[in-house]
Scaffold this motif. Structure first.
Motif, PDB file in Angstrom:
ATOM      1  N   GLN A 281       0.834  -1.200   0.000  1.00  0.00           N
ATOM      2  CA  GLN A 281       0.000   0.000   0.000  1.00  0.00           C
ATOM      3  C   GLN A 281       0.869   1.251   0.000  1.00  0.00           C
ATOM      4  O   GLN A 281       0.576   2.234  -0.685  1.00  0.00           O
ATOM      5  CB  GLN A 281      -0.911  -0.019   1.218  1.00  0.00           C
ATOM      6  CG  GLN A 281      -1.938  -1.158   1.194  1.00  0.00           C
ATOM      7  CD  GLN A 281      -2.763  -1.229   2.457  1.00  0.00           C
ATOM      8  OE1 GLN A 281      -3.175  -0.217   2.990  1.00  0.00           O
ATOM      9  NE2 GLN A 281      -3.003  -2.438   2.951  1.00  0.00           N
ATOM     10  N   GLU A 327     -13.168  -8.713  -0.001  1.00  0.00           N
ATOM     11  CA  GLU A 327     -12.761  -7.319  -0.178  1.00  0.00           C
ATOM     12  C   GLU A 327     -11.818  -6.882   0.934  1.00  0.00           C
ATOM     13  O   GLU A 327     -10.850  -6.146   0.703  1.00  0.00           O
ATOM     14  CB  GLU A 327     -13.997  -6.410  -0.204  1.00  0.00           C
ATOM     15  CG  GLU A 327     -14.814  -6.510  -1.487  1.00  0.00           C
ATOM     16  CD  GLU A 327     -14.068  -5.970  -2.698  1.00  0.00           C
ATOM     17  OE1 GLU A 327     -13.265  -5.030  -2.537  1.00  0.00           O
ATOM     18  OE2 GLU A 327     -14.280  -6.496  -3.807  1.00  0.00           O
ATOM     19  N   ASN A 331      -8.009  -5.535   0.210  1.00  0.00           N
ATOM     20  CA  ASN A 331      -7.775  -4.122   0.536  1.00  0.00           C
ATOM     21  C   ASN A 331      -6.965  -3.916   1.803  1.00  0.00           C
ATOM     22  O   ASN A 331      -6.089  -3.047   1.858  1.00  0.00           O
ATOM     23  CB  ASN A 331      -9.110  -3.380   0.658  1.00  0.00           C
ATOM     24  CG  ASN A 331      -9.849  -3.290  -0.658  1.00  0.00           C
ATOM     25  OD1 ASN A 331      -9.227  -3.186  -1.713  1.00  0.00           O
ATOM     26  ND2 ASN A 331     -11.165  -3.354  -0.617  1.00  0.00           N
TER      27      ASN A 331
END
Length: 549
Positions: A281, A327, A331
């Motif tokens: 990230q 998800e 994420n």
């Protein structure tokens, strides 16, 4: 941000070709004659389980084998099969059952022996021989007599492959196989030098000194599958296309922790590393970061032959499926661009032969996160199983990303269902051994496409398939897959519908597995590397076209 000068990278036909200029902080690797040394240092996420083409089963092993060996075809930079061991593409009969292949006469093994038709015959017969125990033998079921040989009903010498002479092969199929060209580029179909295999016996493939090669590189300093963490590839002087191989040496190092990988990359000790989670990230906007698309789906498999038989209960499987949020995994746990999925077949693998629509678009959405449904189905399961609670083990590899996924799932089952689980972290070779032996409850596993066709995924779950580790069995499902493989092999529309219906049975009715996400690997790659090819099907990467600028 990386210390290196950043240069963008382009995606070409689903394969990443990495090319650019040299960074300011990257030391120039110059030899005495002033030329840039063709040397690279790459991180590998796991130990190699096998370098024997007939026995390898995992992507890391296939990736290694693809550098040191070669088959009739090789996938090119655009993911298409091209002549390699063959000097031209095969001549195929009108009914799609007969392949005539002329082999190149300049192909040699690393010991100087010519690569001849008998090397292919020997290798294929060895794979289908039940005594070999090759898990990928099922890929030969469409070759004449393949199924009967695998079942022990016929002899390996009856397989539909014949050496007409040293440089011509005839292959006869039992059924027309639309993706057979891709199989001819797959490591399980590579040739073997019988003399070397018999000379080394059980030690064949156990080290770089007890293996011979016919690919762009030879393996050096490899001390054994499952344990060695460093090895090298060196340019093969006997390779027929050596003039187009630029790299002289590639050093490989197993690095499992993303933080360690990042440190080695920033310190200019490695040229390609994989990162995930918070680091992925953090570096997503860095121009050295590359999200490498992969035709691989990660999923949970439950052992339906577990001693207490709890996973045979469909309501329990439904509850466990609804309790996991894909998800959240992509994420919050991964952060590398991977995508949550609603089925087992990944996007971009295959399209409708009439409309061109992706299989994923036409198939149902079978995976859903729903806490309420998870609890409802768990209550039904407890009544049917006559239990108050449940506990089991989640088996996983010891690399950074899969460990974190297993820990997330452990937390989800505790929070949503009150289920206590234990995460068992092992090396990939041990995980493969345990799942093959049925020594697991639930496992975090995955599958990468062997070739560009939905059968590469959906054929796995047929009753008795060696990769059906959870021992799922449904006669309706088996019939649909068999129709696609035989009756409708040349009726592409009917075959397509067979597979759509099969996925519905597998996931919409039986919840046999729990799909999690389609892999996009987060890499940091030194911009001096050019021509690093990634494949979305088959062997995952190829160093043949690589160079240093």
């Amino acid at each position: 941000m990386s210390k290196r000068i950043k240069v963008g990278l382009a995606l070409v036909s689903a394969v990443w070709l990495l090319a650019s200029c040299e960074g300011n902080n990257t030391k120039k690797q110059e030899s005495s004659n002033g030329k840039i040394e063709q040397v690279a240092r790459l991180a590998i996420p796991q130990e190699v389980a096998s370098i024997d083409p007939g026995n390898a089963t995992d992507l890391v092993s296939f990736g290694v084998i693809n550098q040191i060996n070669e088959g009739i075809y090789r996938l090119d930079e655009t993911n298409k099969p091209t002549a390699a061991g063959a000097k031209e593409l095969a001549t195929v009969s009108e009914d799609g059952l007969e392949y005539t292949i002329k082999l190149r006469e300049d192909a040699k093994w690393s010991n100087g022996d010519p690569v001849v038709a008998d090397d292919y015959v020997y290798a294929w017969q060895r794979v289908v021989d039940p005594s070999t125990g090759a898990e990928y033998a099922y890929l030969f079921e469409n070759v004449k007599n393949g199924s009967e040989i695998i079942e022990g009903k016929k002899q390996p010498t009856e397989l539909g492959i014949e050496a007409v002479n040293d440089y011509e092969l005839n292959i006869t199929l039992a059924n027309a196989t639309p993706y057979f060209d891709y199989l001819l580029a797959f490591p399980t179909f590579y040739p073997l030098n019988k003399k070397a295999v018999e000379e080394y016996g059980k030690d064949y493939g156990n080290s770089s000194d007890k293996t011979i090669y016919n690919g762009p590189f030879v393996l050096t300093n490899f001390d054994g599958p499952g344990s060695d963490v460093e090895w090298s590839y060196e340019k093969n002087p006997n390779y027929w296309d050596k003039d187009n191989v630029k790299m002289e040496k590639i050093d490989a190092q197993v690095v499992k922790e993303a933080s360690t990988a990042l440190n080695l990359y920033e310190d200019n000790q490695l040229d390609d590393v994989t990162i995930s989670g918070e680091l992925a990230q953090q570096y997503r906007e860095d121009t050295d970061f590359v999200g490498v698309p992969d035709g691989r789906t990660i999923y949970l498999e439950m052992n339906q032959e577990r001693k207490d038989k709890h996973f045979e209960n469909v309501n329990l499987r439904k509850a466990l499926s609804y309790a996991v949020d894909g998800e959240a995994i992509v994420n919050n746990v991964l952060g590398d661009g991977s995508q949550s999925v609603t089925g087992i077949v990944p996007k971009g693998l295959a399209s409708n032969p009439e409309t061109g629509k992706d299989f994923v678009e036409e198939s149902g959405e079978y995976k859903e996160f729903n806490e309420k449904k998870a609890k409802e189905y768990f209550e039904k399961a407890k009544k049917e199983l006559n239990i108050d609670t449940l506990s089991f083990e989640i088996l996983t590899d010891d690399n950074d990303s899969t460990k974190k996924i297993a820990e997330y799932i452990q937390g989800a089952y505790k929070d949503v269902l009150g289920i206590e689980t234990e995460v068992a972290v092992v090396t990939k070779p041990i995980r493969l051994d345990r799942t093959t032996a049925g020594d697991f409850d639930m496992v975090v596993t995955g599958w990468g496409a062997d070739y560009n066709d939905v059968s590469s995924f959906l054929d796995l779950f047929v009753t008795g398939n060696s990769y059906n580790k959870g021992k799922y069995s449904n006669s309706k499902y088996d019939k649909l897959i068999e129709e696609a493989r035989t009756t409708n092999a040349t009726n592409l529309e009917a075959r397509w519908q067979n597979y759509l219906d099969a996925e519905k049975v597998l996931l919409g009715e039986d919840y046999a597995i729990i799909p999690l996400y389609q892999v996009v690997e987060g890499h940091l790659i030194n911009p001096k590397i050019k021509g690093y090819v990634r494949h979305t099907a088959g062997a995952p990467y190829d160093y043949k076209y690589m160079s240093v600028e």
